[in-house]
Design a protein around this motif. Sequence first.
Motif, PDB file in Angstrom:
ATOM      1  N   GLY A  99      -5.471  12.725   4.383  1.00 24.45           N
ATOM      2  CA  GLY A  99      -5.098  12.368   3.019  1.00 24.45           C
ATOM      3  C   GLY A  99      -5.625  13.378   2.013  1.00 24.45           C
ATOM      4  O   GLY A  99      -6.642  14.030   2.235  1.00 24.45           O
ATOM      5  N   ALA A 100      -4.900  13.524   0.918  1.00 24.61           N
ATOM      6  CA  ALA A 100      -5.335  14.375  -0.190  1.00 24.61           C
ATOM      7  C   ALA A 100      -4.978  13.666  -1.483  1.00 24.61           C
ATOM      8  O   ALA A 100      -4.078  12.833  -1.513  1.00 24.61           O
ATOM      9  CB  ALA A 100      -4.641  15.721  -0.122  1.00 24.61           C
ATOM     10  N   ARG A 101      -5.677  14.022  -2.531  1.00 25.87           N
ATOM     11  CA  ARG A 101      -5.356  13.460  -3.833  1.00 25.87           C
ATOM     12  C   ARG A 101      -4.032  14.062  -4.320  1.00 25.87           C
ATOM     13  O   ARG A 101      -3.769  15.235  -4.070  1.00 25.87           O
ATOM     14  CB  ARG A 101      -6.477  13.794  -4.820  1.00 25.87           C
ATOM     15  N   PHE A 102      -3.217  13.256  -4.986  1.00 26.62           N
ATOM     16  CA  PHE A 102      -1.939  13.745  -5.494  1.00 26.62           C
ATOM     17  C   PHE A 102      -2.180  14.913  -6.460  1.00 26.62           C
ATOM     18  O   PHE A 102      -3.008  14.817  -7.359  1.00 26.62           O
ATOM     19  CB  PHE A 102      -1.186  12.617  -6.215  1.00 26.62           C
ATOM     20  N   SER A 103      -1.456  16.016  -6.231  1.00 26.21           N
ATOM     21  CA  SER A 103      -1.678  17.211  -7.049  1.00 26.21           C
ATOM     22  C   SER A 103      -0.415  17.695  -7.737  1.00 26.21           C
ATOM     23  O   SER A 103      -0.479  18.563  -8.606  1.00 26.21           O
ATOM     24  CB  SER A 103      -2.219  18.335  -6.156  1.00 26.21           C
ATOM     25  N   GLY A 104       0.741  17.174  -7.281  1.00 27.31           N
ATOM     26  CA  GLY A 104       2.015  17.641  -7.832  1.00 27.31           C
ATOM     27  C   GLY A 104       2.513  18.940  -7.211  1.00 27.31           C
ATOM     28  O   GLY A 104       3.567  19.444  -7.590  1.00 27.31           O
ATOM     29  N   ILE A 105       1.740  19.503  -6.246  1.00 21.68           N
ATOM     30  CA  ILE A 105       2.197  20.721  -5.557  1.00 21.68           C
ATOM     31  C   ILE A 105       2.209  20.458  -4.045  1.00 21.68           C
ATOM     32  O   ILE A 105       1.515  19.555  -3.570  1.00 21.68           O
ATOM     33  CB  ILE A 105       1.314  21.964  -5.882  1.00 21.68           C
ATOM     34  N   ASP A 163      -3.410   1.324  11.585  1.00 28.97           N
ATOM     35  CA  ASP A 163      -2.532   2.441  11.241  1.00 28.97           C
ATOM     36  C   ASP A 163      -3.130   3.750  11.754  1.00 28.97           C
ATOM     37  O   ASP A 163      -4.314   3.814  12.110  1.00 28.97           O
ATOM     38  CB  ASP A 163      -2.340   2.518   9.717  1.00 28.97           C
ATOM     39  N   SER A 164      -2.303   4.779  11.774  1.00 26.99           N
ATOM     40  CA  SER A 164      -2.789   6.111  12.172  1.00 26.99           C
ATOM     41  C   SER A 164      -1.949   7.136  11.422  1.00 26.99           C
ATOM     42  O   SER A 164      -0.993   6.782  10.736  1.00 26.99           O
ATOM     43  CB  SER A 164      -2.627   6.319  13.684  1.00 26.99           C
ATOM     44  N   TRP A 165      -2.279   8.416  11.572  1.00 29.11           N
ATOM     45  CA  TRP A 165      -1.364   9.452  11.103  1.00 29.11           C
ATOM     46  C   TRP A 165      -0.220   9.527  12.091  1.00 29.11           C
ATOM     47  O   TRP A 165      -0.233   8.856  13.137  1.00 29.11           O
ATOM     48  CB  TRP A 165      -2.101  10.782  10.907  1.00 29.11           C
ATOM     49  N   ASP A 166       0.765  10.348  11.767  1.00 29.36           N
ATOM     50  CA  ASP A 166       2.006  10.361  12.549  1.00 29.36           C
ATOM     51  C   ASP A 166       1.945  11.303  13.742  1.00 29.36           C
ATOM     52  O   ASP A 166       2.878  11.372  14.515  1.00 29.36           O
ATOM     53  CB  ASP A 166       3.160  10.766  11.633  1.00 29.36           C
ATOM     54  N   VAL A 167       0.839  12.065  13.859  1.00 29.55           N
ATOM     55  CA  VAL A 167       0.730  13.013  14.977  1.00 29.55           C
ATOM     56  C   VAL A 167      -0.126  12.390  16.077  1.00 29.55           C
ATOM     57  O   VAL A 167      -0.886  11.465  15.817  1.00 29.55           O
ATOM     58  CB  VAL A 167       0.141  14.356  14.500  1.00 29.55           C
ATOM     59  N   GLY A 168      -0.016  12.886  17.294  1.00 30.79           N
ATOM     60  CA  GLY A 168      -0.734  12.277  18.413  1.00 30.79           C
ATOM     61  C   GLY A 168      -0.270  10.838  18.588  1.00 30.79           C
ATOM     62  O   GLY A 168       0.844  10.470  18.188  1.00 30.79           O
ATOM     63  N   THR A 169      -1.144  10.011  19.179  1.00 31.57           N
ATOM     64  CA  THR A 169      -0.812   8.588  19.312  1.00 31.57           C
ATOM     65  C   THR A 169      -1.914   7.729  18.710  1.00 31.57           C
ATOM     66  O   THR A 169      -2.042   6.547  19.040  1.00 31.57           O
ATOM     67  CB  THR A 169      -0.584   8.193  20.792  1.00 31.57           C
ATOM     68  N   ALA A 190       0.857  -1.188   0.000  1.00 33.86           N
ATOM     69  CA  ALA A 190       0.000   0.000   0.000  1.00 33.86           C
ATOM     70  C   ALA A 190       0.897   1.244   0.000  1.00 33.86           C
ATOM     71  O   ALA A 190       2.058   1.175   0.407  1.00 33.86           O
ATOM     72  CB  ALA A 190      -0.907  -0.013   1.231  1.00 33.86           C
ATOM     73  N   PRO A 191       0.345   2.384  -0.454  1.00 33.12           N
ATOM     74  CA  PRO A 191       1.153   3.610  -0.499  1.00 33.12           C
ATOM     75  C   PRO A 191       1.607   4.051   0.894  1.00 33.12           C
ATOM     76  O   PRO A 191       0.926   3.792   1.885  1.00 33.12           O
ATOM     77  CB  PRO A 191       0.183   4.647  -1.080  1.00 33.12           C
ATOM     78  N   SER A 192       2.764   4.703   0.929  1.00 36.70           N
ATOM     79  CA  SER A 192       3.284   5.223   2.197  1.00 36.70           C
ATOM     80  C   SER A 192       3.891   6.603   1.983  1.00 36.70           C
ATOM     81  O   SER A 192       4.888   6.759   1.280  1.00 36.70           O
ATOM     82  CB  SER A 192       4.356   4.268   2.754  1.00 36.70           C
ATOM     83  N   TRP A 193       3.244   7.595   2.578  1.00 36.80           N
ATOM     84  CA  TRP A 193       3.765   8.969   2.567  1.00 36.80           C
ATOM     85  C   TRP A 193       4.243   9.267   3.986  1.00 36.80           C
ATOM     86  O   TRP A 193       3.473   9.090   4.946  1.00 36.80           O
ATOM     87  CB  TRP A 193       2.646   9.934   2.169  1.00 36.80           C
ATOM     88  N   LEU A 194       5.488   9.675   4.133  1.00 31.49           N
ATOM     89  CA  LEU A 194       6.021   9.946   5.472  1.00 31.49           C
ATOM     90  C   LEU A 194       6.552  11.376   5.547  1.00 31.49           C
ATOM     91  O   LEU A 194       7.308  11.820   4.681  1.00 31.49           O
ATOM     92  CB  LEU A 194       7.132   8.937   5.819  1.00 31.49           C
ATOM     93  N   ARG A 195       6.145  12.056   6.604  1.00 34.74           N
ATOM     94  CA  ARG A 195       6.471  13.463   6.798  1.00 34.74           C
ATOM     95  C   ARG A 195       7.941  13.685   7.150  1.00 34.74           C
ATOM     96  O   ARG A 195       8.540  12.926   7.901  1.00 34.74           O
ATOM     97  CB  ARG A 195       5.615  13.969   7.964  1.00 34.74           C
ATOM     98  N   GLU A 236      -5.674   4.955   6.511  1.00 32.50           N
ATOM     99  CA  GLU A 236      -5.462   6.401   6.315  1.00 32.50           C
ATOM    100  C   GLU A 236      -4.942   6.712   4.918  1.00 32.50           C
ATOM    101  O   GLU A 236      -5.378   7.678   4.290  1.00 32.50           O
ATOM    102  CB  GLU A 236      -4.507   6.952   7.370  1.00 32.50           C
ATOM    103  N   GLN A 237      -4.015   5.915   4.449  1.00 35.21           N
ATOM    104  CA  GLN A 237      -3.440   6.195   3.123  1.00 35.21           C
ATOM    105  C   GLN A 237      -4.052   5.302   2.055  1.00 35.21           C
ATOM    106  O   GLN A 237      -3.731   5.418   0.880  1.00 35.21           O
ATOM    107  CB  GLN A 237      -1.923   6.065   3.188  1.00 35.21           C
ATOM    108  N   GLY A 238      -4.916   4.418   2.475  1.00 34.46           N
ATOM    109  CA  GLY A 238      -5.696   3.623   1.534  1.00 34.46           C
ATOM    110  C   GLY A 238      -5.059   2.295   1.178  1.00 34.46           C
ATOM    111  O   GLY A 238      -3.842   2.159   1.107  1.00 34.46           O
ATOM    112  N   GLY A 239      -5.917   1.306   0.966  1.00 35.32           N
ATOM    113  CA  GLY A 239      -5.454   0.015   0.447  1.00 35.32           C
ATOM    114  C   GLY A 239      -5.791  -1.185   1.301  1.00 35.32           C
ATOM    115  O   GLY A 239      -5.844  -2.312   0.791  1.00 35.32           O
ATOM    116  N   SER A 240      -6.037  -0.984   2.622  1.00 37.17           N
ATOM    117  CA  SER A 240      -6.220  -2.163   3.485  1.00 37.17           C
ATOM    118  C   SER A 240      -7.531  -2.886   3.216  1.00 37.17           C
ATOM    119  O   SER A 240      -7.578  -4.121   3.186  1.00 37.17           O
ATOM    120  CB  SER A 240      -6.113  -1.782   4.967  1.00 37.17           C
ATOM    121  N   GLY A 241      -8.622  -2.125   3.010  1.00 35.04           N
ATOM    122  CA  GLY A 241      -9.915  -2.765   2.755  1.00 35.04           C
ATOM    123  C   GLY A 241      -9.918  -3.510   1.430  1.00 35.04           C
ATOM    124  O   GLY A 241     -10.434  -4.615   1.316  1.00 35.04           O
TER     125      GLY A 241
END
Length: 458
Positions: free
Chosen positions: A203-209, A272-278, A87-92, A317-322
């Motif tokens: 999450g947001a759709r890829f925009s290139g910006i 999974d979760s986002w990277d902020v909080g717990t 699945a996709p992985s975007w990391l801050r 969160e980033q999609g793909g598990s379901g």
Amino acid sequence: MRNLILAAAAALLAAAPVQANELAATAAALRDRALSDTTAWTVTESLTSEVGARPQGSPAMDRARDWGVAKLRELGFENVRVETYEAPSWLRGPESAEVTSPYPHKLAILGLGRSTPTPRGGLEAEIAVFRTLDEMLAQPEGALKGKIAVVTERMRRTQDITGYATAVRARSIGGVEAAKRGAVGYLVRSVSTDDTRLPHTGGARFSGIPMAALSPPDAELLERLAARGAPVRVKLELASTFREKAPAYNVVGEIRGREAPDEVVVIGGHLDSWDVGTGAVDDAAGIAITTAAAKLIADLPQRPRRTIRVVMWGAEEQGGSGEAYAQANAAEVPRMILASESDLGAGEIWRVKLPAGALGHPAMRAFAQVLAPLSVAVSPEPAQSGGVDVGPLQTLGAPVAELSQDASRYFDLHHSDDDTLDKIDPKALAQNVAVWAALVYAVADSDVDFRALAGGAR
Ligand code: ZN
Ligand code: ZN
């Protein structure tokens, strides 16, 4: 001969689904036990303290997978396993933003999932502020050339997800639409009901910006600066890494049914979760509620007729598990009796939606009665959705249920640094377990067939 007849009668009794009144009594006992049971709290505490934030594709997610396996085994689940996929992985990376003109002011921001990094050294441009997404969408192509587009649409606080569902478009598609109109960056007011300076990612759709969420007070300041007419300039510096395919995991455990183990009730939350909080309300709570409900049923003197399966989906969160879960288990969908995910925090359940025609079965009428002391109503409307990770199963024909939680406070916390354990009310968490345990038990220990009932309801 007499012994044979007795044995045959006993076998027949054991094979028959329990009677509705007996089922109601057991469901009520489960409900009452759940209200004082601390398993869900313990599981939430364990995941948020021992693993913490766990974005898909990070080392923390590997620890979350191992935590899930160990926890399910410790609680006595059977067939504990990990289903692996990609699945996709975007990391801050490091992020900052500031107003540079008319005067310097640091902005509280969080990059959105799928944001593009800025060039090294950052990106500075004039901003164009829109109070609603539609206002920006009304701009012609090229109208935002060289600018950072800012959408400050507010989210309404609602008990259900209406407020979020309406406002979330500004986050999910705003960046793509800004880029189409020539923008070099995109800022969106956090899709949140909070008024603190904590931004809320998502999450947001890829925009290139580059794309980021502003804390609500910062979004309002930009509105006021822009209203004064002079150009407002903002500098953004965002770093991140993105992999289209990173290893991902769905963790599964079962309470095997005593009579019809191949018929399965699928419940769970996302690991999974986002990277902020717990990741406490999103979605350690959902993992904990469903795990605790299944565990309470497992502790009954006898197993339910059907199998109860808890799935800890690994990439919501980033999609793909379901999608991965439905693909790997597609052949089994005709034997999935019901599927539902808990993924709206830890507020009390106030309403349940069942598959169409469900109340035509005595077990479901018994379940509805058991809810009365909790002030939870079974809606006459059929369930539309069983949660994001259950969507692909539903598409393949699995009946779904919707256990609506009170989301009034959820979007103060969701996807922010404030999503932490202390925000969870143990009593509300236990109320959730009570409703889930009663429903899952009523379905698993009866012969209710929602597909047949839906046919009758048509
Ligand atoms: Zn969630
Ligand atoms: Zn989320």
